[in-house]
Design an enzyme around this catalytic site. Structure first.
Site, PDB file in Angstrom:
ATOM      1  N   HIS A  59       0.632  -1.307  -0.148  1.00 42.45           N
ATOM      2  CA  HIS A  59       0.137   0.018  -0.242  1.00 42.45           C
ATOM      3  C   HIS A  59       0.495   1.273  -0.144  1.00 42.45           C
ATOM      4  CE1 HIS A  59      -3.562  -2.560   1.493  1.00 42.45           C
ATOM      5  NE2 HIS A  59      -3.202  -2.711   0.532  1.00 42.45           N
ATOM      6  N   GLU A  61       1.006   3.600   1.851  1.00 42.42           N
ATOM      7  CA  GLU A  61       2.183   4.051   3.656  1.00 42.42           C
ATOM      8  C   GLU A  61       3.104   3.349   3.477  1.00 42.42           C
ATOM      9  OE1 GLU A  61      -2.152   4.231   4.794  1.00 42.42           O
ATOM     10  OE2 GLU A  61      -1.053   2.997   3.097  1.00 42.42           O
ATOM     11  N   CYS A  93      -1.589  -1.192   7.221  1.00 38.89           N
ATOM     12  CA  CYS A  93      -0.867   0.427   7.251  1.00 38.89           C
ATOM     13  C   CYS A  93      -0.892   1.247   8.728  1.00 38.89           C
ATOM     14  CB  CYS A  93      -1.087   0.988   6.264  1.00 38.89           C
ATOM     15  SG  CYS A  93      -0.898   0.366   4.697  1.00 38.89           S
ATOM     16  N   ALA A 173     -31.637   5.875 -38.193  1.00 38.18           N
ATOM     17  CA  ALA A 173     -32.460   4.684 -37.668  1.00 38.18           C
ATOM     18  C   ALA A 173     -32.189   3.634 -38.701  1.00 38.18           C
ATOM     19  CB  ALA A 173     -34.311   5.777 -38.515  1.00 38.18           C
ATOM     20  N   THR A 205     -27.090  -3.448 -28.913  1.00 34.92           N
ATOM     21  CA  THR A 205     -25.904  -2.499 -29.082  1.00 34.92           C
ATOM     22  C   THR A 205     -24.819  -3.218 -29.437  1.00 34.92           C
ATOM     23  OG1 THR A 205     -26.113  -0.536 -27.292  1.00 34.92           O
ATOM     24  CG2 THR A 205     -24.026  -0.936 -28.062  1.00 34.92           C
ATOM     25  N   LEU A 213     -15.895  -2.731 -26.193  1.00 33.65           N
ATOM     26  CA  LEU A 213     -15.887  -1.601 -24.914  1.00 33.65           C
ATOM     27  C   LEU A 213     -14.546  -1.874 -24.199  1.00 33.65           C
ATOM     28  CD1 LEU A 213     -19.804  -2.485 -24.618  1.00 33.65           C
ATOM     29  CD2 LEU A 213     -18.695  -0.610 -25.908  1.00 33.65           C
ATOM     30  N   ARG A 216      -8.271   0.860 -25.054  1.00 32.40           N
ATOM     31  CA  ARG A 216      -7.526   0.795 -26.372  1.00 32.40           C
ATOM     32  C   ARG A 216      -6.260   1.604 -26.455  1.00 32.40           C
ATOM     33  NH1 ARG A 216     -12.817  -0.723 -28.550  1.00 32.40           N
ATOM     34  NH2 ARG A 216     -12.931   1.600 -29.564  1.00 32.40           N
ATOM     35  N   THR A 302     -32.574   4.101 -20.353  1.00 31.51           N
ATOM     36  CA  THR A 302     -33.668   5.445 -20.228  1.00 31.51           C
ATOM     37  C   THR A 302     -33.969   4.364 -18.961  1.00 31.51           C
ATOM     38  OG1 THR A 302     -34.156   5.646 -21.920  1.00 31.51           O
ATOM     39  CG2 THR A 302     -36.322   5.054 -20.249  1.00 31.51           C
TER      40      THR A 302
END
Length: 366
Positions: A59, A61, A93, A173, A205, A213, A216, A302
């Site tokens: 970590h 610290e 820590c 469309a 999609t 997705l 890159r 939505t």
């Protein structure tokens, strides 16, 4: 406030801000761990600093204390997040700071993780170390919005990304949508993917765009250090084709679908069909996914909005008009002004010829 106290307050803010800047160096690589930075100062001089680079590694610290060495005794440690108090893949820590005999620890943000929550501060105070909290807290919180929300509520922080024309259209469309926004806006999206544990989209999609997705390109960042987000496809009818580009890296794909053996054979994680709020809870509690980016069409976007599941909306607006037959960014049927969904605008940034709006849902939406 005396001049001496004012000077100390200024110093505390300066060093905490440096720790915050350090923490950001791990923003793409620490998932699911939080981003943390630590600075150690003695007699006004920096003697050690560090940040948490990756889950399983030391970590912040630990790095800072190693750099400070014996000078850490009677020094001040500035930490962006309450020092951990439990044994995980690394020791606590808080105990390391006690062992180093620092005289004071300044903590920007408390840790709501039940394994820590106040226990780190208590370890320090019980050892006679002065602890100060509340400096630059709101800025420090922005480092770990997902982690903090998940530890507090069990749900991830959800960002909804939308790219639209001036007339609020996201595709023609026919479904054609490449490209409404320009290069700079599309590059900016890479950052939001890279800080996310998962990107959620709908099957329509994927069928329309054969999207990947993934992350890159990030300016100045070695992509091998980036923890790629899981790509999650909501596919209640089992339509995801095995030829989909994202399945070239099946280990980072999750599909909410009726069980399909062919996906199991590829190593794809399959999730049983479930409501969106339950899905988010599953991602947080079972898979340690604390930041979610939704990149989807109007129907799924939505649904997230109307169910009050969006914490932040990132809206890219291009200076173009697509016409009334093009697909809308939001397809709910609202008949009264009282039903509208309102947002608070927190940031406006120009990216090339496009504008990025960052918006937070107002209380009326909750």
């Amino acid at each position: 406030m005396s001049e001496l106290n004012q000077d100390q307050a200024f110093q505390d803010q300066y060093w905490i801000q440096r720790a915050i800047d350090l923490a950001r160096l791990g923003q793409y690589s620490t998932k699911p761990n939080p981003n943390v930075g630590c600075v150690i100062v003695k007699n006004g001089q920096l003697i050690g600093e560090g940040y948490h680079p990756k889950a399983g590694q030391p970590h912040a610290e630990v790095f800072a204390l190693a750099q400070a060495g014996e000078q850490a005794k009677d020094a001040i440690a500035y930490v962006t997040l309450e020092p951990c108090a439990h044994y995980g893949r690394t020791p606590p820590c808080a105990e390391a700071l006690v062992k180093a005999q620092v005289k004071k620890v300044v903590v920007a943000c408390s840790d709501p993780n039940p394994l820590v929550a106040g226990k780190g501060v208590k370890i320090l105070q019980d050892a006679g170390i002065e602890v100060e909290t509340g400096i630059c807290t709101e800025v420090a919180k922005t480092l770990n919005l997902g982690f903090l929300k998940a530890m507090s509520t069990g749900l991830p922080y959800v960002r909804l990304k939308i790219a639209s024309s001036l007339d609020g259209r996201t595709a023609m469309a026919s479904g054609e949508s490449k490209w409404i926004t320009g290069t700079a806006a599309r590059q900016d999206v890479q950052h939001w993917r890279a800080i996310s544990g998962a990107v959620i989209t709908g099957i329509q999609t994927v069928l329309a765009d054969d999207c990947e997705l993934n992350v890159r390109a990030l300016a100045g960042v070695d992509l091998t250090t980036v923890v790629q987000p899981k790509r999650i496809v909501l596919d209640r009818q089992g339509q995801l084709p095995l030829s989909a580009k994202m399945l070239q890296n099946p280990e980072t794909v999750m599909v909410m679908t009726p069980f399909r053996q062919e996906l199991a054979d590829l190593g794809v994680i399959q999730l049983a069909p479930q409501p969106l709020n339950q899905l988010l809870q599953t991602l947080s509690q079972q898979y340690q996914i604390y930041d979610v980016l939704v990149e989807a069409g109007a129907t799924l976007s939505t649904a997230f909005l109307q169910q009050g599941l969006v914490d932040e909306m990132i809206s890219y607006v291009a200076p173009t008009l697509l016409g009334q037959s093009a697909r809308s960014m939001f397809n709910a049927e609202l008949s009264e002004m009282a039903e509208q969904l309102r947002f608070e605008l927190v940031d406006v940034t120009q990216l090339g010829q496009d504008i990025r709006l960052r918006l937070l849902p107002t209380q009326e939406m909750i």
